[in-house]
Each structure stands twice: as structure tokens, then as C-alpha cells.
Design a protein around this motif. Structure first.
Motif, PDB file in Angstrom:
ATOM      1  N   CYS A  18       0.837  -1.197   0.000  1.00  0.00           N
ATOM      2  CA  CYS A  18       0.000   0.000   0.000  1.00  0.00           C
ATOM      3  C   CYS A  18       0.872   1.248   0.000  1.00  0.00           C
ATOM      4  CB  CYS A  18      -0.914   0.030   1.220  1.00  0.00           C
ATOM      5  SG  CYS A  18      -2.549  -0.546   0.851  1.00  0.00           S
ATOM      6  N   ALA A  20       2.700   2.241  -2.542  1.00  0.00           N
ATOM      7  CA  ALA A  20       3.906   2.048  -3.339  1.00  0.00           C
ATOM      8  C   ALA A  20       4.090   3.207  -4.313  1.00  0.00           C
ATOM      9  CB  ALA A  20       3.817   0.727  -4.103  1.00  0.00           C
ATOM     10  N   ASP A  21       5.269   3.327  -4.840  1.00  0.00           N
ATOM     11  CA  ASP A  21       5.607   4.394  -5.769  1.00  0.00           C
ATOM     12  C   ASP A  21       4.685   4.377  -6.975  1.00  0.00           C
ATOM     13  OD1 ASP A  21       6.799   6.235  -7.407  1.00  0.00           O
ATOM     14  OD2 ASP A  21       8.638   5.095  -7.712  1.00  0.00           O
ATOM     15  N   ALA A  22       4.004   5.477  -7.219  1.00  0.00           N
ATOM     16  CA  ALA A  22       3.035   5.563  -8.317  1.00  0.00           C
ATOM     17  C   ALA A  22       3.705   5.456  -9.673  1.00  0.00           C
ATOM     18  CB  ALA A  22       2.251   6.873  -8.226  1.00  0.00           C
ATOM     19  N   SER A  24       5.540   3.235 -10.760  1.00  0.00           N
ATOM     20  CA  SER A  24       5.614   1.854 -11.231  1.00  0.00           C
ATOM     21  C   SER A  24       4.415   1.472 -12.083  1.00  0.00           C
ATOM     22  CB  SER A  24       5.737   0.900 -10.042  1.00  0.00           C
ATOM     23  OG  SER A  24       4.587   0.985  -9.223  1.00  0.00           O
ATOM     24  N   ASN A  25       3.417   2.347 -12.193  1.00  0.00           N
ATOM     25  CA  ASN A  25       2.246   2.048 -13.004  1.00  0.00           C
ATOM     26  C   ASN A  25       2.457   2.444 -14.455  1.00  0.00           C
ATOM     27  OD1 ASN A  25      -0.352   1.054 -13.393  1.00  0.00           O
ATOM     28  ND2 ASN A  25      -1.236   3.086 -13.211  1.00  0.00           N
ATOM     29  N   ARG A  72       1.543  -5.619  -7.283  1.00  0.00           N
ATOM     30  CA  ARG A  72       2.900  -5.298  -7.741  1.00  0.00           C
ATOM     31  C   ARG A  72       3.375  -6.312  -8.767  1.00  0.00           C
ATOM     32  NH1 ARG A  72       7.342  -5.208  -3.382  1.00  0.00           N
ATOM     33  NH2 ARG A  72       8.765  -5.539  -5.073  1.00  0.00           N
ATOM     34  N   CYS A  99      -7.346   7.460  -4.084  1.00  0.00           N
ATOM     35  CA  CYS A  99      -6.156   6.661  -3.830  1.00  0.00           C
ATOM     36  C   CYS A  99      -5.104   6.939  -4.901  1.00  0.00           C
ATOM     37  CB  CYS A  99      -6.549   5.180  -3.823  1.00  0.00           C
ATOM     38  SG  CYS A  99      -5.174   4.080  -3.490  1.00  0.00           S
ATOM     39  N   ASN A 100      -3.889   7.231  -4.476  1.00  0.00           N
ATOM     40  CA  ASN A 100      -2.798   7.474  -5.426  1.00  0.00           C
ATOM     41  C   ASN A 100      -2.233   6.186  -6.008  1.00  0.00           C
ATOM     42  OD1 ASN A 100      -2.921  10.252  -5.125  1.00  0.00           O
ATOM     43  ND2 ASN A 100      -1.491  10.239  -3.407  1.00  0.00           N
ATOM     44  N   THR A 101      -2.512   5.053  -5.361  1.00  0.00           N
ATOM     45  CA  THR A 101      -1.973   3.761  -5.793  1.00  0.00           C
ATOM     46  C   THR A 101      -3.109   2.741  -5.892  1.00  0.00           C
ATOM     47  OG1 THR A 101      -1.482   3.199  -3.509  1.00  0.00           O
ATOM     48  CG2 THR A 101       0.306   4.191  -4.806  1.00  0.00           C
ATOM     49  N   TRP A 103      -3.792   0.259  -7.728  1.00  0.00           N
ATOM     50  CA  TRP A 103      -3.439  -1.116  -8.056  1.00  0.00           C
ATOM     51  C   TRP A 103      -3.085  -1.946  -6.830  1.00  0.00           C
ATOM     52  CZ3 TRP A 103      -0.817   3.210  -9.616  1.00  0.00           C
ATOM     53  CH2 TRP A 103       0.343   3.503  -8.911  1.00  0.00           C
ATOM     54  N   ASP A 104      -2.890  -1.320  -5.676  1.00  0.00           N
ATOM     55  CA  ASP A 104      -2.521  -2.116  -4.508  1.00  0.00           C
ATOM     56  C   ASP A 104      -3.733  -2.585  -3.695  1.00  0.00           C
ATOM     57  OD1 ASP A 104      -3.274   0.101  -2.973  1.00  0.00           O
ATOM     58  OD2 ASP A 104      -1.210   0.701  -2.544  1.00  0.00           O
TER      59      ASP A 104
END
Length: 167
Positions: A18, A20-22, A24-25, A72, A99-101, A103-104
Motif C-alpha cells: 500500500c 507504493a511508488d506511483a 511503477s504504473n 505489484r 487513492c494514489n496507488t 493497483w494495490d
């Protein structure tokens, strides 16, 4: 058969990802290794089961499973988590999530995430996940179908050993 001891560990790491660096998307910054190109399917493999259905089926010699890359992608290895498309990612349905991330899936509890996710590994002849700088044109939240077989690892977790990826 060699089963990766890191399979369940990687899934646990993914659950703790949760925030994680955005970055990586985004698109891969380096090309996938030539070893990965043979796993990219040119044609749709046909009917696929959901992640939840695949988990309910258990170990199987040949499956086609559809889902979304979530949580991830394991850096440097052909490993990622496939999440059932019935589980909405953060912000997909509730736009208030902010949510900024997304995918988590951190808007969901860990039990829900575990019930709706499956670790995918593409292994080489040595039985280990293929080392690759990137997956072939795949990013977090991409929908895809994975062909392969489902096995249980040393800890009783189901792992999809992918032999084909179709986006």
C-alpha cells in the motif's frame, strides 16, 4: 518439480505494498528480455475462468485464467499478482477513495485481497522465475489472460505457472 519458496513471501510483500511508488504504473522503462517474448500469445486463448474460480478448482494441469495485474510486479523477475476482475481496484467504483496507488487494492481488507488474488510465475527450465528487466508491455491494472498450470507451493499456496500471456 522445484517450487519457489519465495512465492508466498512475494504475495505477502505485495499485500504490504500500500502506498507504493506511483511511477511503477507507467510503461516499462526497459524492454522485456528476449526469453519473455516466447510467452506472449498472439491470439486470445479463448474462454477463461476467473481468479476465484481457478483458486476454487485448485491444482490443475491446464488452465486459462483472466484477471488484472494488481498489487505489484516483482522487479527483475517474471512474477506478478493476478487479481479477480470482480474485485474493484481502489477508486474504480467509489470515486471518493482518492487513492494514489489504486493497483494495490489497499481499500480492501487483506482477507478479501487474498481470496481474490493468485501469484503468477513464468519459470525457466531451471524451475525458477525468469529474470527479466520488465514484462512484455504489461503494467499494473492491465487486464490479461494467463495460460498455464496451477500448483501448490511448499506452504500450500496456489501458484499459476504461466506459459502464455495475452493482453
Amino acid at each position: 518439480m522445484i517450487v519457489s519458496r519465495g512465492s508466498s513471501f512475494c504475495l505477502l510483500l505485495a499485500l504490504g505494498a500500500c502506498g507504493a511508488d506511483a511511477s511503477s504504473n507507467g510503461p516499462p522503462t526497459v524492454a522485456a528480455s528476449p526469453a519473455m517474448s516466447k510467452y506472449v500469445l498472439a491470439k486470445d486463448p479463448g474462454d477463461a475462468m476467473t481468479v476465484k474460480a481457478a483458486k476454487a478448482k485448485g491444482a490443475a494441469d491446464h488452465v486459462v485464467v483472466s484477471g488484472r495485474i494488481g498489487m505489484r510486479i516483482e522487479p527483475g523477475l517474471a512474477m506478478f499478482t493476478l487479481v479477480d476482475t470482480e474485485l474493484p481496484y481502489c477508486g474504480e467504483k467509489n470515486k471518493e477513495d482518492n487513492c494514489n496507488t489504486p493497483w494495490d487494492y489497499c481499500c480492501e481488507n487483506k482477507d478479501t485481497i487474498l481470496a481474490n488474488s493468485l501469484l503468477v510465475e513464468v519459470r525457466g527450465a531451471d524451475g525458477r522465475p525468469i529474470a527479466t528487466p520488465a514484462l512484455p508491455d504489461l503494467r499494473l491494472l492491465d487486464a490479461l489472460k494467463v495460460t498455464g498450470k496451477i500448483v501448490k507451493d511448499d506452504h500450500g499456496n496456489l501458484v499459476l505457472l504461466g506459459d502464455g500471456l495475452f493482453r
